[in-house]
Design a protein around this motif. Structure first.
Motif, PDB file in Angstrom:
ATOM      1  N   ASN A   1      -5.463  20.027 -19.960  1.00 17.57           N
ATOM      2  CA  ASN A   1      -6.920  19.923 -20.072  1.00 17.57           C
ATOM      3  C   ASN A   1      -7.580  20.393 -18.781  1.00 17.57           C
ATOM      4  N   ASP A   2      -8.849  20.804 -18.916  1.00 18.85           N
ATOM      5  CA  ASP A   2      -9.603  21.241 -17.738  1.00 18.85           C
ATOM      6  C   ASP A   2      -9.782  20.075 -16.783  1.00 18.85           C
ATOM      7  N   GLY A   3      -9.618  20.339 -15.509  1.00 19.41           N
ATOM      8  CA  GLY A   3      -9.818  19.302 -14.495  1.00 19.41           C
ATOM      9  C   GLY A   3     -11.296  19.027 -14.254  1.00 19.41           C
ATOM     10  N   LEU A   4     -11.564  18.032 -13.399  1.00 22.34           N
ATOM     11  CA  LEU A   4     -12.944  17.692 -13.058  1.00 22.34           C
ATOM     12  C   LEU A   4     -13.586  18.804 -12.235  1.00 22.34           C
ATOM     13  N   VAL A   5     -14.901  18.901 -12.332  1.00 30.08           N
ATOM     14  CA  VAL A   5     -15.633  19.913 -11.568  1.00 30.08           C
ATOM     15  C   VAL A   5     -15.573  19.551 -10.092  1.00 30.08           C
ATOM     16  N   GLY A   6     -15.241  20.489  -9.263  1.00 28.80           N
ATOM     17  CA  GLY A   6     -15.170  20.231  -7.829  1.00 28.80           C
ATOM     18  C   GLY A   6     -16.547  20.108  -7.195  1.00 28.80           C
ATOM     19  N   GLN A   7     -16.549  19.697  -5.942  1.00 30.67           N
ATOM     20  CA  GLN A   7     -17.808  19.566  -5.225  1.00 30.67           C
ATOM     21  C   GLN A   7     -18.413  20.936  -4.928  1.00 30.67           C
ATOM     22  N   MET A   8     -19.742  20.935  -4.803  1.00 31.18           N
ATOM     23  CA  MET A   8     -20.435  22.190  -4.552  1.00 31.18           C
ATOM     24  C   MET A   8     -20.079  22.706  -3.152  1.00 31.18           C
ATOM     25  N   GLY A   9     -19.747  23.957  -3.099  1.00 25.10           N
ATOM     26  CA  GLY A   9     -19.409  24.548  -1.810  1.00 25.10           C
ATOM     27  C   GLY A   9     -20.629  24.782  -0.938  1.00 25.10           C
ATOM     28  N   GLN A  10     -20.375  25.147   0.300  1.00 27.02           N
ATOM     29  CA  GLN A  10     -21.471  25.418   1.223  1.00 27.02           C
ATOM     30  C   GLN A  10     -22.192  26.701   0.826  1.00 27.02           C
ATOM     31  N   LYS A  11     -23.454  26.764   1.234  1.00 26.95           N
ATOM     32  CA  LYS A  11     -24.265  27.916   0.892  1.00 26.95           C
ATOM     33  C   LYS A  11     -23.746  29.151   1.631  1.00 26.95           C
ATOM     34  N   GLY A  12     -23.554  30.196   0.869  1.00 26.02           N
ATOM     35  CA  GLY A  12     -23.039  31.422   1.465  1.00 26.02           C
ATOM     36  C   GLY A  12     -24.102  32.186   2.241  1.00 26.02           C
TER      37      GLY A  12
END
Length: 310
Positions: free
Chosen positions: A105-116
């Motif tokens: 199954n699909d894993g949990l959504v990761g945390q939002m990365g830093q702004k590029g």
């Protein structure tokens, strides 16, 4: 064959007669010796009684009987207890890899990365299709008075009949020189006037936004009317009764809730309606004077009558 009870009783009687014969033949002995003998005999009797086999007394010898039929097998016994675990065996060789299983199954959504980092702007797109024309805007302010036009052709002179001259009247006395009047307002483009002290309020009965009103009144040498006392407020009220709501030179555009005149000074006179100013929808930064002389805050982009102060 069952044993006969009288035979056992006969044995006991014989023992009693033996005791009597023994004591009859023996001479008289001391009491302590007699007691010892009695105790010894009792012990012997008890031992003889134990030595007799009850089975032999209760059974008679005879011919053996016919063997009986074998009995039924008994119930199986209970399972024995499990033995102790043996020692762990040696590790076997690694087996071959099995068939790959289905994806998980699909894993949990990761945390939002830093702004590029900001990327370079892309190429400019093509011009879109021209939209339909917008609605017609409000009428502009009336322009200044134009230059005097050329004179028209002279009309034909009509016939006139001169009447008889009248009698010459007598010359009256020369009157005294009157006082010099107050200077009149600059310009003659306004159609409605009001005066309060040395101030003149004029309007063309034209509606405009607050910004357009500022430009217009500055162009004619004045500013948007700003009442600073009750008398000036009454002079503007007289105009508002005839034309409707008029803008006045009061606003809080620089700082919400702090109303100022056009020169940036806080107002010293006000005439707010009950519940005003309320800054409805957070967009009311300008002020109008209504027909009863009271003030109300409105949006600066709305159209209201422009009155200039000269």
């Amino acid at each position: 064959m069952l044993p006969q009870e009288p035979a056992r009783k006969k044995t006991n009687i014989q023992k009693d007669n033996t005791y009597k014969k023994y004591f009859a033949k023996s001479p008289k002995m001391p009491m302590n010796k007699i007691l010892r003998i009695v105790v010894t005999l009792l012990v012997l009797e008890i031992r003889l009684g134990y030595m007799e086999d009850p089975k032999e007394l209760n059974q008679c010898s005879g011919y053996p009987g016919i063997p009986g039929s074998p009995g039924n097998n008994g119930l199986p016994g209970r399972d024995g207890r499990e033995g102790r675990d043996g020692k762990e065996g040696e590790r076997g060789e690694k087996g071959e890899a099995g068939v790959q299983g289905p994806p998980g199954n699909d894993g949990l959504v990761g945390q939002m990365g830093q702004k590029g980092d900001k990327a370079e702007p892309g190429p400019r797109g093509e011009h879109g299709v021209r939209g339909p024309p917008g609605k017609a805007g409000p009428f502009g302010l009336m322009g200044q008075q134009g230059d005097k036009g050329e004179s028209g052709p002279q009309g034909t002179s009509g016939e006139s009949v001169q009447g008889p001259p009248g009698d010459t009247g007598s010359t009256g006395p020369k009157g005294q020189k009157g006082d010099q009047g107050d200077p009149g307002p600059r310009g003659f483009i306004f159609t409605l006037w009001s005066r309060s002290g040395n101030k003149f309020f004029g309007t063309m009965k034209v509606s405009a936004t607050f910004e357009d009103g500022l430009k217009f009144c500055t162009g004619v040498g004045g500013q948007i009317a700003t009442p600073r006392n009750q008398a000036e407020n009454d002079g503007l009220r007289d105009i508002a009764k005839q034309v409707g709501n008029v803008f006045i030179g009061v606003n809080d555009r620089r700082r919400e809730g702090v109303f100022e005149e056009l020169n940036g000074k806080p107002i010293a006179f006000s005439k707010w309606q009950r519940g005003e100013p309320n800054n409805d929808k957070g967009e009311e930064d300008c002020v109008v004077l209504v027909s009863d002389g009271m003030w109300n805050d409105v949006q600066c982009g709305t159209s209201n009558i422009i009155v200039c102060e000269l």
